[in-house]
Design an enzyme around this catalytic site. Structure first.
Site, short mmCIF file in Angstrom:
data_model
loop_
_atom_site.label_atom_id
_atom_site.label_comp_id
_atom_site.label_asym_id
_atom_site.label_seq_id
_atom_site.Cartn_x
_atom_site.Cartn_y
_atom_site.Cartn_z
N CYS A 127 1.35 -8.57 6.33
CA CYS A 127 2.21 -7.58 5.70
C CYS A 127 3.61 -7.70 6.29
O CYS A 127 3.74 -7.87 7.51
CB CYS A 127 1.65 -6.18 5.93
SG CYS A 127 2.66 -4.87 5.23
N HIS A 148 -3.34 -3.89 -1.91
CA HIS A 148 -2.54 -3.85 -0.68
C HIS A 148 -1.23 -3.09 -0.92
O HIS A 148 -0.86 -2.20 -0.14
CB HIS A 148 -2.26 -5.28 -0.20
CG HIS A 148 -1.36 -5.37 0.99
ND1 HIS A 148 -1.79 -5.82 2.22
CD2 HIS A 148 -0.03 -5.06 1.15
CE1 HIS A 148 -0.77 -5.78 3.08
NE2 HIS A 148 0.30 -5.32 2.45
N GLU A 149 -0.54 -3.43 -2.02
CA GLU A 149 0.77 -2.81 -2.28
C GLU A 149 0.63 -1.33 -2.62
O GLU A 149 1.41 -0.50 -2.15
CB GLU A 149 1.52 -3.56 -3.38
CG GLU A 149 1.86 -5.02 -3.07
CD GLU A 149 2.53 -5.24 -1.72
OE1 GLU A 149 3.23 -4.33 -1.23
OE2 GLU A 149 2.32 -6.32 -1.13
N HIS A 157 0.37 1.03 0.24
CA HIS A 157 1.64 1.42 0.85
C HIS A 157 2.15 2.75 0.27
O HIS A 157 2.82 3.51 0.96
CB HIS A 157 2.71 0.35 0.61
CG HIS A 157 2.65 -0.82 1.56
ND1 HIS A 157 2.86 -0.69 2.90
CD2 HIS A 157 2.42 -2.14 1.33
CE1 HIS A 157 2.77 -1.89 3.48
NE2 HIS A 157 2.49 -2.78 2.55
NI NI Z 1 2.28 -4.85 3.00
#
Ligand code: NI
Length: 168
Positions: A91, A133-134, A137
């Site tokens: 990341c 994953h995004e 966030h």
């Molecule tokens: Ni990331």
């Protein structure tokens, strides 16, 4: 990692204007400058529900299928089935570290692009992984929080030969 904004739940986008366009340009520039496969607005200090991702054909990752350039605003994810894949993630907000993270193999994602045009896709594999994953966030979650066995988390250099790296 550690920054308060990366622990917050980001707010939905309500205005599709020049300010949004400028923010997306900043996100694009940052993602490309750091050779990332994706980025979320909180990573550049803006707590809004916007992610960008793209993976071009890359000889470093011959086992990963390309992902089209996508701007995804106000995303909603729906996992399809319980099947998970384990994959090594990195990341841009956790530089130099990698961890083995389970993600749903297949999912549907919905949202809109920067013009408010609907996006509705069913994807699997790395494409599904990068979206998960995004979007994490946007909910204040970084990949180390998803690592199940902390022996599978560490410095990229030290893990060489023990992992199949995925794009950041
Ligand atoms: Ni990331």
């Amino acid at each position: 990692m550690g920054s308060p904004i990366l622990k917050q739940v980001a707010l939905p986008v309500t205005r599709f204007d020049a300010e949004l366009e400028a923010l997306i340009t900043d996100m694009d520039d940052t993602m490309r400058a750091l050779s990332g496969a994706g980025i979320a607005a909180p990573q550049i200090g803006v707590s809004l529900r916007i992610v960008i991702f793209e993976l071009r054909e890359n000889p470093r990752y011959p086992h990963v299928a390309p992902v089209p350039y996508t701007v995804l605003v106000n995303p909603v994810l729906t996992p399809l089935g319980a099947e998970e894949d384990q994959g090594w993630e990195g990341c841009l907000s956790v530089p130099g570290l990698r961890g083995l993270v389970p993600r749903f193999h297949r999912l549907r994602y919905q949202g809109v692009d920067q013009h408010g045009v609907a996006i509705d896709r069913t994807v699997e594999g790395f494409h599904a992984r990068v979206v998960q994953h995004e979007v994490d966030h946007l909910d204040g979650i970084l990949f180390p929080q998803r690592v199940r066995d902390m022996r599978n988390f560490g410095f990229e250099d030290a893990l060489m030969g023990q992992m199949t790296p995925m794009p950041d």
